[in-house]
Write an enzyme that holds these catalytic residues in place. Sequence first.
Site, PDB file in Angstrom:
ATOM      1  N   ASN A  98      56.779  67.173  66.927  1.00 18.34           N
ATOM      2  CA  ASN A  98      56.709  68.638  67.009  1.00 18.34           C
ATOM      3  C   ASN A  98      55.790  68.835  65.536  1.00 18.34           C
ATOM      4  O   ASN A  98      55.807  70.082  65.146  1.00 18.34           O
ATOM      5  CB  ASN A  98      57.833  69.396  67.033  1.00 18.34           C
ATOM      6  CG  ASN A  98      58.502  69.406  68.414  1.00 18.34           C
ATOM      7  OD1 ASN A  98      58.063  69.425  69.529  1.00 18.34           O
ATOM      8  ND2 ASN A  98      59.759  69.004  68.420  1.00 18.34           N
ATOM      9  N   ASP A 126      58.937  57.224  63.340  1.00 18.58           N
ATOM     10  CA  ASP A 126      59.789  57.352  62.258  1.00 18.58           C
ATOM     11  C   ASP A 126      59.373  56.866  61.056  1.00 18.58           C
ATOM     12  O   ASP A 126      58.852  55.909  61.220  1.00 18.58           O
ATOM     13  CB  ASP A 126      61.108  57.167  62.630  1.00 18.58           C
ATOM     14  CG  ASP A 126      62.020  57.883  61.659  1.00 18.58           C
ATOM     15  OD1 ASP A 126      62.107  58.951  61.280  1.00 18.58           O
ATOM     16  OD2 ASP A 126      63.366  57.234  61.421  1.00 18.58           O
ATOM     17  N   LYS A 161      50.743  65.141  62.171  1.00 20.61           N
ATOM     18  CA  LYS A 161      50.763  64.084  62.718  1.00 20.61           C
ATOM     19  C   LYS A 161      49.966  63.868  64.304  1.00 20.61           C
ATOM     20  O   LYS A 161      49.330  63.085  64.460  1.00 20.61           O
ATOM     21  CB  LYS A 161      52.362  63.451  63.398  1.00 20.61           C
ATOM     22  CG  LYS A 161      53.151  63.157  61.803  1.00 20.61           C
ATOM     23  CD  LYS A 161      54.399  62.914  62.451  1.00 20.61           C
ATOM     24  CE  LYS A 161      55.483  62.251  61.341  1.00 20.61           C
ATOM     25  NZ  LYS A 161      56.565  61.957  61.654  1.00 20.61           N
ATOM     26  N   TYR A 187      57.141  62.620  49.531  1.00 22.58           N
ATOM     27  CA  TYR A 187      57.259  61.945  48.213  1.00 22.58           C
ATOM     28  C   TYR A 187      55.701  61.553  47.598  1.00 22.58           C
ATOM     29  O   TYR A 187      55.777  60.576  46.769  1.00 22.58           O
ATOM     30  CB  TYR A 187      57.993  60.735  48.425  1.00 22.58           C
ATOM     31  CG  TYR A 187      59.375  61.144  48.980  1.00 22.58           C
ATOM     32  CD1 TYR A 187      60.577  61.307  48.037  1.00 22.58           C
ATOM     33  CD2 TYR A 187      60.017  61.130  50.145  1.00 22.58           C
ATOM     34  CE1 TYR A 187      61.758  61.667  48.270  1.00 22.58           C
ATOM     35  CE2 TYR A 187      60.923  61.389  50.801  1.00 22.58           C
ATOM     36  CZ  TYR A 187      62.019  61.797  49.803  1.00 22.58           C
ATOM     37  OH  TYR A 187      63.459  62.055  50.051  1.00 22.58           O
TER      38      TYR A 187
HETATM   39  P1  IMP Z   1      59.607  61.566  59.489  1.00 24.52           P
HETATM   40  O1  IMP Z   1      59.095  60.507  60.004  1.00 24.52           O
HETATM   41  O2  IMP Z   1      58.793  62.948  59.894  1.00 24.52           O
HETATM   42  O3  IMP Z   1      61.014  61.719  59.934  1.00 24.52           O
HETATM   43  O4  IMP Z   1      59.796  61.930  58.089  1.00 24.52           O
HETATM   44  C1  IMP Z   1      60.594  61.257  57.189  1.00 24.52           C
HETATM   45  C2  IMP Z   1      60.391  61.792  55.682  1.00 24.52           C
HETATM   46  O5  IMP Z   1      60.088  60.514  54.950  1.00 24.52           O
HETATM   47  C3  IMP Z   1      59.329  62.864  55.620  1.00 24.52           C
HETATM   48  O6  IMP Z   1      59.806  64.158  55.435  1.00 24.52           O
HETATM   49  C4  IMP Z   1      59.125  62.395  53.986  1.00 24.52           C
HETATM   50  O7  IMP Z   1      59.905  63.033  53.129  1.00 24.52           O
HETATM   51  C5  IMP Z   1      59.102  61.078  53.873  1.00 24.52           C
HETATM   52  N1  IMP Z   1      57.714  60.498  54.325  1.00 24.52           N
HETATM   53  C6  IMP Z   1      57.222  59.764  55.516  1.00 24.52           C
HETATM   54  N2  IMP Z   1      55.838  59.411  55.038  1.00 24.52           N
HETATM   55  C7  IMP Z   1      55.633  60.047  54.034  1.00 24.52           C
HETATM   56  C8  IMP Z   1      54.482  59.938  53.587  1.00 24.52           C
HETATM   57  O8  IMP Z   1      53.270  59.559  53.890  1.00 24.52           O
HETATM   58  N3  IMP Z   1      54.110  60.466  52.182  1.00 24.52           N
HETATM   59  C9  IMP Z   1      55.450  61.182  51.549  1.00 24.52           C
HETATM   60  N4  IMP Z   1      56.504  61.081  52.236  1.00 24.52           N
HETATM   61  C10 IMP Z   1      56.548  60.747  53.315  1.00 24.52           C
END
Ligand code: IMP
Length: 194
Positions: A9, A69, A13, A151
């Site tokens: 969602n 993920d 991405k 981050y």
């Molecule tokens: P998800 O894959 O959407 O569950 O993201 C997991 C979390 O990892 C994100 O909310 C960020 O805090 C961190 N994260 C994942 N990829 C990145 C990136 O490319 N830059 C900075 N933080 C990231």
Amino acid sequence: MKTLLFGTNNPNKLGEIREMLGDRFQILSPADLGLDFEVDETEDSFHGNALLKARAYASAAGMPCFADDSGLETDALDGAPGVYSARYAGPGCSYADNVEKLLREMQGKTRRGARFQAVIAYIEGEEFRFFQGTVEGQITEAPRGSNGFGYDPVFQPDGYDRTFAEMGPEVKHSFSHRGKAIRALVEYLTASHA
Ligand code: IMP
């Protein structure tokens, strides 16, 4: 043209994937199919959570589907925040809260090695397959830069003197964890559906 569902969602991405696959595959979002649910990330690995999301959306839609993920692992904190990267500072926290907590936990640590990980799970029929990307780097002492998200301001990839947040998106994704995982998926889809 083959149609695939991307089980996310997150509009950023979705846009990124459509840019990379859009001329060869039609990429649908859950919203395009009227699927209005979130999948809780209850597994303790990136692979587990990516597969959980891909399975939920693939069975709801009955079509080939992929989901991802990702997160940040640090050496000094035994891999934290890891799969908890999005909610490191607690439920409903902001990106800034997470960065602040990370810098607090890393205060005084001389080992600053870290890596971003991204895993994509792809499901077609009964079969599933994983695609992965990693980028190694260091956690900076203070945030730098304003691009990107999460981050990015405190992650300086090895071989660079800038953080991810000090780079443009094209530079970041040319070697980022997500860029690598997406390219591996694209290669597989292109080869198997040529
Ligand atoms: P998800 O894959 O959407 O569950 O993201 C997991 C979390 O990892 C994100 O909310 C960020 O805090 C961190 N994260 C994942 N990829 C990145 C990136 O490319 N830059 C900075 N933080 C990231």
